[in-house]
Design an enzyme around this catalytic site. Sequence first.
Site, PDB file in Angstrom:
ATOM      1  N   HIS A  11       0.823  -1.214   0.000  1.00 17.49           N
ATOM      2  CA  HIS A  11       0.000   0.000   0.000  1.00 17.49           C
ATOM      3  C   HIS A  11       0.856   1.263   0.000  1.00 17.49           C
ATOM      4  CE1 HIS A  11       0.815   1.030   4.219  1.00 17.49           C
ATOM      5  NE2 HIS A  11       0.710  -0.264   4.485  1.00 17.49           N
ATOM      6  N   GLN A  13       1.847   5.214   1.126  1.00 23.89           N
ATOM      7  CA  GLN A  13       2.073   5.785   2.466  1.00 23.89           C
ATOM      8  C   GLN A  13       0.741   6.062   3.165  1.00 23.89           C
ATOM      9  OE1 GLN A  13       2.951  10.014   3.146  1.00 23.89           O
ATOM     10  NE2 GLN A  13       4.934   9.379   3.957  1.00 23.89           N
ATOM     11  N   SER A  14       0.633   5.618   4.428  1.00 27.17           N
ATOM     12  CA  SER A  14      -0.579   5.889   5.213  1.00 27.17           C
ATOM     13  C   SER A  14      -0.348   7.069   6.153  1.00 27.17           C
ATOM     14  CB  SER A  14      -0.982   4.657   6.029  1.00 27.17           C
ATOM     15  OG  SER A  14      -0.150   4.521   7.170  1.00 27.17           O
ATOM     16  N   THR A  23       1.338   0.699  13.261  1.00 28.00           N
ATOM     17  CA  THR A  23      -0.029   0.667  12.735  1.00 28.00           C
ATOM     18  C   THR A  23      -0.696  -0.690  12.942  1.00 28.00           C
ATOM     19  OG1 THR A  23       0.703   2.247  11.063  1.00 28.00           O
ATOM     20  CG2 THR A  23      -1.455   1.258  10.757  1.00 28.00           C
ATOM     21  N   ARG A  62      -6.143   1.092   3.944  1.00 27.21           N
ATOM     22  CA  ARG A  62      -4.984   1.578   3.188  1.00 27.21           C
ATOM     23  C   ARG A  62      -4.629   0.646   2.034  1.00 27.21           C
ATOM     24  NH1 ARG A  62      -3.531  -0.211   8.274  1.00 27.21           N
ATOM     25  NH2 ARG A  62      -1.659  -1.507   8.548  1.00 27.21           N
ATOM     26  N   GLU A  89      -1.908  -6.599   7.782  1.00 23.71           N
ATOM     27  CA  GLU A  89      -0.569  -6.350   8.316  1.00 23.71           C
ATOM     28  C   GLU A  89      -0.352  -7.141   9.607  1.00 23.71           C
ATOM     29  OE1 GLU A  89       2.415  -5.989   8.228  1.00 23.71           O
ATOM     30  OE2 GLU A  89       2.817  -3.868   7.838  1.00 23.71           O
ATOM     31  N   LYS A 100       6.966   5.543  17.421  1.00 23.65           N
ATOM     32  CA  LYS A 100       8.088   4.628  17.644  1.00 23.65           C
ATOM     33  C   LYS A 100       9.066   5.166  18.689  1.00 23.65           C
ATOM     34  CE  LYS A 100       7.243   2.439  13.263  1.00 23.65           C
ATOM     35  NZ  LYS A 100       7.566   2.265  11.849  1.00 23.65           N
ATOM     36  N   GLY A 160       3.516  -4.505   4.223  1.00 23.36           N
ATOM     37  CA  GLY A 160       4.918  -4.884   4.246  1.00 23.36           C
ATOM     38  C   GLY A 160       5.158  -6.284   4.774  1.00 23.36           C
TER      39      GLY A 160
END
Length: 207
Positions: A11, A13-14, A23, A62, A89, A100, A160
């Site tokens: 996807h 960029q969210s 996420t 997304r 995901e 993060k 990813g």
Amino acid sequence: MSERLLVLVRHGQSEWNLKNLFTGWKDPDLTELGVTEAKDAGRKLKEQGFAFDIAFTSVLIRAEHTLDLVLEELGQTGIPVRKDLALNERDYGDLAGLNKDEARKKWGEEQVLIWRRSYDVPPPGGESLKDTLARTLPYFVQEILPCVLRGECTLVAAHGNSLRALVMVLEKLSPEQILKRELATGAPVIYRLNADATVASKLDLAA
């Protein structure tokens, strides 16, 4: 026999990618850049002459939005689309929604790095990459791969870590190798498969 073609697209960029948040199964939409990345992916595939027979995506907006934009760019919005949480995901559990940097302050840099980059250590309440693969791989083998091997041109728009599962089995990578593999947002990866599901060729359309 038609070519056995499989295209993977992470996807675009969210909103949470932009904010540097974990996420997982949370459901933010694409940013303006993410929309552009998805449209660019569709344009690149159109330039390659792709006509898809079927598409797969997760149940997260997304990935769904990315797929919609790719198909719109291709002029192929009428094809069958299957959505399944097997392609979601990796679930980051208690990390989801945290910046993060905040996570590093709460648990320490070393621990957060272990959760992010180890193969089989899950964050609290979440999944390890190994857990994600255990969820995603059976779906790929049972639902997606048969379409490809029948000669159906197949598109997968996902995430990813769920796409890492597909790459791992296609390219026969070890856990150590797949941990190092990064998939760029909105960048199509094209696989041509042999009849035995081995990879005949691979083309990465990043940038």
